[in-house]
Design an enzyme around this catalytic site. Structure first.
Site, PDB file in Angstrom:
ATOM      1  N   SER A 206       6.319   3.245  -6.673  1.00 32.14           N
ATOM      2  CA  SER A 206       5.778   4.167  -5.668  1.00 32.14           C
ATOM      3  C   SER A 206       6.923   4.988  -5.100  1.00 32.14           C
ATOM      4  CB  SER A 206       5.099   3.381  -4.544  1.00 32.14           C
ATOM      5  OG  SER A 206       4.809   4.211  -3.437  1.00 32.14           O
TER       6      SER A 206
ATOM      7  N   TYR B 103       5.724  -3.024   2.917  1.00 29.23           N
ATOM      8  CA  TYR B 103       5.213  -2.509   1.647  1.00 29.23           C
ATOM      9  C   TYR B 103       6.310  -1.750   0.900  1.00 29.23           C
ATOM     10  CZ  TYR B 103       2.481   0.352  -1.613  1.00 29.23           C
ATOM     11  OH  TYR B 103       1.988   0.976  -2.748  1.00 29.23           O
TER      12      TYR B 103
END
Length: 251
Positions: free
Chosen positions: A144, A157
């Site tokens: 990501s 995260y």
């Protein structure tokens, strides 16, 4: 670049870890595997896996797999390869727990780190060992843009994705020259089930766009793909923002 074997009688095999992942399923679809391909969806909920399989081409099977059960991953990989070699593995298991929730309940933080990072490490090390012995295969790792510089709004995260991103690059280096390649996928904000209810960020994309870009990268022999491509330049800029300024904008 060839993704699947095309010899007489060959039957390609794809394994999707996180078998109900919208992005993972979109990648499988975009690859356009031959009708004889066996697609293995691995995840925790067999009913959801079966439902997901109905939208895919090829012959779909399901296997029980939990990214947090790290002590079972070697046996899982051994069993999968005992049935035949894998041509493509897509490592897409992941969850997104809001930052306030992980700060209230640290067990949720552990679950997210185990799912988004640790489980990938143990699973892919076991899988890579089999692929290395065969001298062929492709591993797709779903990272990501959050890995570039974790924001205070979701730093747990982001930290898990940063760990996964680093691991994937190291794994790629360790497999260089073995015939096994690792493709690192770095999307920005992806609209879908995981981000439902969240305001889309600039340069957002859909699972289908991520799937198409990943398939193109595999065919083009690339090792890293940013989605959209303009995120590559933005990532450089993000690293250069002074820390005091980053604190004020990374909400």
């Amino acid at each position: 670049m060839e993704i699947f074997p095309n010899g007489p009688g060959s039957s390609p095999r794809i394994l999707l870890l996180g078998g109900t992942s919208e992005i993972g399923l979109a990648i499988v679809t975009a690859l356009g595997p031959p009708a004889r391909t066996q697609v293995i969806l691995a995840g925790r909920d067999e009913q959801r896996l079966a439902a997901a399989g109905k939208q895919l081409p090829g012959q779909v099977r399901t296997r029980v797999y939990d990214a947090t059960e790290t002590d079972r991953h070697q046996a899982f990989a051994d069993a999968i390869f005992a049935e035949g070699p894998l041509d493509v593995v897509i490592s897409a298991a992941g969850i997104l727990v809001p930052q306030p929730e992980v700060e209230r309940d640290v067990r949720r933080a552990a679950e997210m780190v185990e799912t988004n990072f640790t489980g990938h490490v143990t699973s892919l090390l076991a899988i890579a060992g089999h692929m290395r012995a065969r001298g062929r295969g492709t591993i797709v790792v779903l990272s990501s843009v959050a890995a570039v510089r974790p924001r205070k709004a979701n730093f747990v995260y982001g930290a898990a994705k940063a760990g996964l991103d680093s691991f994937a690059r190291g794994l790629a280096d360790s497999l260089h020259g073995t015939g096994v390649r690792v493709v690192l996928v770095r999307p920005g904000f992806v609209t879908g089930r995981m981000t439902a209810g969240m305001r889309p960020a600039p340069l957002s994309s859909t699972p289908e766009q991520v799937g198409a870009a990943t398939a193109a990268a595999l065919r083009g022999g690339k090792t890293t793909v940013w989605i959209p491509a303009s995120l590559r330049g933005l990532a450089v800029a993000l690293r250069l923002v002074p820390r005091p300024a980053w604190r004020s904008i990374s909400r």
